[in-house]
Design an enzyme around this catalytic site. Sequence first.
Site, PDB file in Angstrom:
ATOM      1  N   MET A 177      29.064  34.463  34.660  1.00 52.69           N
ATOM      2  CA  MET A 177      30.206  33.577  34.435  1.00 52.69           C
ATOM      3  C   MET A 177      29.886  32.141  34.850  1.00 52.69           C
ATOM      4  O   MET A 177      30.786  31.328  35.046  1.00 52.69           O
ATOM      5  CB  MET A 177      31.407  34.100  35.209  1.00 52.69           C
ATOM      6  CG  MET A 177      31.804  35.509  34.812  1.00 52.69           C
ATOM      7  SD  MET A 177      32.350  35.649  33.080  1.00 52.69           S
ATOM      8  CE  MET A 177      33.994  34.959  33.204  1.00 52.69           C
ATOM      9  N   ALA A 178      28.586  31.843  34.993  1.00 51.18           N
ATOM     10  CA  ALA A 178      28.180  30.467  35.298  1.00 51.18           C
ATOM     11  C   ALA A 178      28.654  29.534  34.188  1.00 51.18           C
ATOM     12  O   ALA A 178      28.580  29.873  33.006  1.00 51.18           O
ATOM     13  CB  ALA A 178      26.655  30.389  35.432  1.00 51.18           C
TER      14      ALA A 178
ATOM     15  N   CYS B 278      23.040  39.130  39.480  1.00 49.24           N
ATOM     16  CA  CYS B 278      22.598  38.288  38.370  1.00 49.24           C
ATOM     17  C   CYS B 278      21.279  38.796  37.787  1.00 49.24           C
ATOM     18  O   CYS B 278      20.305  38.983  38.520  1.00 49.24           O
ATOM     19  CB  CYS B 278      22.443  36.845  38.844  1.00 49.24           C
ATOM     20  SG  CYS B 278      21.994  35.705  37.514  1.00 49.24           S
TER      21      CYS B 278
ATOM     22  N   GLY C  81      32.546  46.199  34.907  1.00 53.73           N
ATOM     23  CA  GLY C  81      31.858  46.607  33.689  1.00 53.73           C
ATOM     24  C   GLY C  81      32.801  47.192  32.666  1.00 53.73           C
ATOM     25  O   GLY C  81      33.440  48.222  32.909  1.00 53.73           O
ATOM     26  N   ASP C  82      32.933  46.496  31.531  1.00 50.81           N
ATOM     27  CA  ASP C  82      33.717  46.962  30.385  1.00 50.81           C
ATOM     28  C   ASP C  82      35.224  47.027  30.671  1.00 50.81           C
ATOM     29  O   ASP C  82      35.925  47.929  30.186  1.00 50.81           O
ATOM     30  CB  ASP C  82      33.226  48.330  29.895  1.00 50.81           C
ATOM     31  CG  ASP C  82      31.783  48.295  29.407  1.00 50.81           C
ATOM     32  OD1 ASP C  82      31.243  47.176  29.283  1.00 50.81           O
ATOM     33  OD2 ASP C  82      31.201  49.368  29.163  1.00 50.81           O
TER      34      ASP C  82
END
Length: 372
Positions: free
Chosen positions: A1-2, A85, A189-190
């Site tokens: 989300m950088a 990351c 996740g998802d």
Amino acid sequence: MAGITNVAFRQLCREQGGGLYVCEMITTRALVERNPKTLRMIAFGADERPRSLQLYGVDPEVTAAAVRMVVDEGLADHVDLNFGCPVPKVTRKGGGSALPWRRRLFARIVRAAVEAAAPAGVPVTVKMRKGIDDDHLTYVEAGLAAQDAGVAMVALHGRTAAQRYSGTADWDAIGTLKQALDVPVLGNGDIWEADDALRMIAYTGADGVVVGRGCLGRPWLFADLAAAFAGRAERRLPDLGEVASTMRRHAELLVAAFSPSEAEAARRHGTSRPVDSERDGCVDFRKHVAWYLKGFPVGSELRRRLAMVTSLTELDDLLGKLDPAEPFPAAALGQPRGRTNSPGKVFLPDGWLADRDSDEVPAGAELADSGG
């Protein structure tokens, strides 16, 4: 989300519903060295509480110094350590999702952060992935080490670094970690819809969820999440007119965020390009256009022009060309957003996998610039 979860986007999301909104990934070295870009990235809204700062580091001493700076200067109320990351510039230095493989180094970093934060009562949490790949899984061992070091919570993204953002997240792994730990476990996740969060909690027993790509172009997802966890059935399905209003609000907040303080403006005076916060904010907004319009029947030419805006006036003119009555595209519900790449090689420092118990910090591991 950088490049996404800056102060403007966090405010937009906070206006939708409660939650803990974490800033962009900040490198410990850049923070300690007071890199100007990094100091701008840790800006928080005047009413933003709790202020959540995510740190990435590979050196326990630098990590401790960064957390002491956060504590001593009152920069944040919560520190999240990023060990998830998967991008090459991070893993090839031994950081991010590569680091838990070096279990002693991982434990030293987490303990250094917790001890530095403890005097001020600032909680430290850890975010991680399952491991480097299916042959090098670390999540249970790392979770236990983080718990022993005193973290408040552990978040697990149910993918390996090698998976990147492909396939489906392994919710079984989240359930396994929940069974192994006493501290709260968050699942990641998802989570594309609020009902996905309810399913994850029911399936894994996790104590909460972490949302990443699911909120891209959909800050109202947090309103849905608040309703879901409160047991309410309503879900937001904004028409294109409401989406356009949200886009305008987002761009406006970005322009305000890019406006320099008087001191910064003075420092930048006489540079090759004068300060133009409206242009900078609108340029930063461009990346969000496709996410907001995903699934809506908007022509390619209008999409292209929206993705090239340089002013709020131009944005207003183009948003006015959208059909405000167009209903939300039901076909877009539950669909992946953002990166959906293929599995790939994880770049690691030479010999990284050979010795799990080495706590030596790789040469040149600490990055001088923040962001993913």
